[in-house]
Design a protein around this motif. Structure first.
Motif, PDB file in Angstrom:
ATOM      1  N   HIS A  54       0.846  -1.193   0.000  1.00  0.00           N
ATOM      2  CA  HIS A  54       0.000   0.000   0.000  1.00  0.00           C
ATOM      3  C   HIS A  54       0.883   1.245   0.000  1.00  0.00           C
ATOM      4  CE1 HIS A  54       1.041  -0.162   4.261  1.00  0.00           C
ATOM      5  NE2 HIS A  54       0.615  -1.425   4.242  1.00  0.00           N
ATOM      6  N   SER A  55       0.289   2.388   0.255  1.00  0.00           N
ATOM      7  CA  SER A  55       1.007   3.657   0.124  1.00  0.00           C
ATOM      8  C   SER A  55       2.148   3.810   1.128  1.00  0.00           C
ATOM      9  CB  SER A  55       0.026   4.830   0.286  1.00  0.00           C
ATOM     10  OG  SER A  55      -0.612   4.776   1.560  1.00  0.00           O
ATOM     11  N   ARG A  56       2.114   3.066   2.220  1.00  0.00           N
ATOM     12  CA  ARG A  56       3.193   3.142   3.219  1.00  0.00           C
ATOM     13  C   ARG A  56       4.249   2.046   3.036  1.00  0.00           C
ATOM     14  NH1 ARG A  56       1.439   6.176   7.734  1.00  0.00           N
ATOM     15  NH2 ARG A  56      -0.023   7.732   6.942  1.00  0.00           N
ATOM     16  N   THR A  57       4.084   1.215   2.031  1.00  0.00           N
ATOM     17  CA  THR A  57       5.053   0.156   1.794  1.00  0.00           C
ATOM     18  C   THR A  57       6.368   0.744   1.288  1.00  0.00           C
ATOM     19  OG1 THR A  57       3.315  -1.438   1.250  1.00  0.00           O
ATOM     20  CG2 THR A  57       5.529  -1.939   0.466  1.00  0.00           C
ATOM     21  N   THR A  58       7.465   0.342   1.894  1.00  0.00           N
ATOM     22  CA  THR A  58       8.768   0.788   1.419  1.00  0.00           C
ATOM     23  C   THR A  58       9.327  -0.242   0.443  1.00  0.00           C
ATOM     24  OG1 THR A  58       9.881  -0.248   3.312  1.00  0.00           O
ATOM     25  CG2 THR A  58       9.245   2.064   3.538  1.00  0.00           C
ATOM     26  N   ASP A  59       9.997   0.260  -0.599  1.00  0.00           N
ATOM     27  CA  ASP A  59      10.587  -0.581  -1.649  1.00  0.00           C
ATOM     28  C   ASP A  59       9.539  -1.536  -2.230  1.00  0.00           C
ATOM     29  OD1 ASP A  59      12.285  -1.751  -3.424  1.00  0.00           O
ATOM     30  OD2 ASP A  59      13.705  -2.508  -1.942  1.00  0.00           O
ATOM     31  N   LEU A  60       8.542  -0.943  -2.865  1.00  0.00           N
ATOM     32  CA  LEU A  60       7.431  -1.717  -3.427  1.00  0.00           C
ATOM     33  C   LEU A  60       7.918  -2.819  -4.359  1.00  0.00           C
ATOM     34  CD1 LEU A  60       4.365  -2.078  -3.881  1.00  0.00           C
ATOM     35  CD2 LEU A  60       4.542  -0.359  -5.716  1.00  0.00           C
ATOM     36  N   ALA A  61       8.875  -2.507  -5.211  1.00  0.00           N
ATOM     37  CA  ALA A  61       9.328  -3.488  -6.202  1.00  0.00           C
ATOM     38  C   ALA A  61       9.926  -4.731  -5.558  1.00  0.00           C
ATOM     39  CB  ALA A  61      10.342  -2.843  -7.143  1.00  0.00           C
ATOM     40  N   ALA A  62      10.547  -4.565  -4.382  1.00  0.00           N
ATOM     41  CA  ALA A  62      11.133  -5.719  -3.704  1.00  0.00           C
ATOM     42  C   ALA A  62      10.053  -6.734  -3.338  1.00  0.00           C
ATOM     43  CB  ALA A  62      11.887  -5.272  -2.457  1.00  0.00           C
ATOM     44  N   HIS A  63       8.852  -6.245  -3.056  1.00  0.00           N
ATOM     45  CA  HIS A  63       7.737  -7.137  -2.713  1.00  0.00           C
ATOM     46  C   HIS A  63       7.086  -7.701  -3.975  1.00  0.00           C
ATOM     47  CE1 HIS A  63       7.764  -6.103   1.570  1.00  0.00           C
ATOM     48  NE2 HIS A  63       8.005  -4.861   1.191  1.00  0.00           N
TER      49      HIS A  63
END
Length: 284
Positions: free
Chosen positions: A192-201
């Protein structure tokens, strides 16, 4: 597009599902003398919402489902909207209720949703529907998530044992689609919007669901080679949340926008309206 990427055609599958719903609606009407009826409620005159409601009502007509439309002024209060939905919930001639959202910032949308009787919540927006769906009990799934699961099934994508990543956590899309996938034994990660390093997930996803409402947010860099990519986003200009051209070079299966998830949403709505009518008219 990569030669290995296959298009998931929601339009063709939705047509088959609507045909099946029409056959069931006709049989129910013949047996009970009462056709399934979907009530649509629209607050205000938003052009996009008016178009969506018109489309849904047209599809109802083609499927042998009666539709009753209630158009309310933009100045409608929460209390007035709740009263309208309560009256429809109590009307035995109405089997399903769809409140077109958004309804305007001055209205408590959640209070309005909760005024819909669970047995008529064919759009799957109430707390009751979310709970029954999450626990695998008899009820109604949110229509877009329900359509996504039907699309996965049609293309032979088995969620069990897969890592599904859902980008978005809305009450009617992100959260419920994650619960449906969990119910099918997928391992689910919400971003979601607070996720850090979205691409890693997202690069860990065997099944990637984009449901955040940000145009072309997800590109090839976000996608694991061979992943199944479901774009449930819709932005102005018929643009999804996935950058289709780049994502298609990495995915094994991918949905287009338009023509992917959208038609499946309406098909699920009509199917669940017939389901609701069948349950309510069971003793007829």
């Amino acid at each position: 597009m990569s030669p290995t990427a296959r298009l998931m055609d929601g339009t063709a599958l939705a047509r088959q599902i609507v045909e099946q719903a029409a056959e069931r609606a006709a049989a129910l009407t013949e047996r009970t003398g009462q056709a399934p009826c979907l009530a649509t409620v629209l607050v205000g005159e938003d052009p996009a919402s008016e178009t969506y409601v018109r489309m849904k009502r047209n599809r109802c007509g083609k499927a042998g489902i009666r539709s009753r439309h209630v158009a309310l002024p933009a100045a409608t209060t929460t209390g007035e909207l709740v009263d309208t939905l309560t009256a429809l919930s109590q009307d035995p001639e109405v089997h399903g209720i769809l409140l077109q959202h958004p309804v305007g910032p001055h209205i408590d949308e959640r209070a309005a949703f909760e005024a819909i009787a669970p047995e008529k919540d064919v759009d799957g927006v109430t707390y009751h529907s979310f709970a029954t769906m999450s626990f695998g009990a008899e009820g109604f799934a949110s229509c877009t998530p329900g359509g996504i699961l039907r699309l996965l099934d049609h293309y032979g994508v088995e969620p069990a044992g897969k890592h599904a990543v859902v980008v978005g956590r809305s009450a009617i899309l992100g959260k419920p689609v994650g619960m449906l996938l969990l119910g099918r034994n997928a391992t689910v990660t919400y971003c979601h919007s607070r996720t850090t390093d979205l691409a890693a997930h997202t690069r860990q996803a065997d099944i990637l669901i984009a449901a955040v409402g940000r145009p072309r947010l997800l590109t090839a860099d976000h996608i694991k080679p061979g992943a199944v990519v479901i774009d449930a986003g819709y932005n102005p200009g018929n643009i999804g949340d996935v950058d289709f051209d780049s994502a298609a070079t990495r995915a094994s299966l991918i949905t287009p926008v338009p023509g992917g998830v959208g038609p499946m949403t309406i098909a699920t709505l009509l199917t669940q309206t017939v389901d609701a009518a069948a349950r309510q008219l069971k003793g007829a």
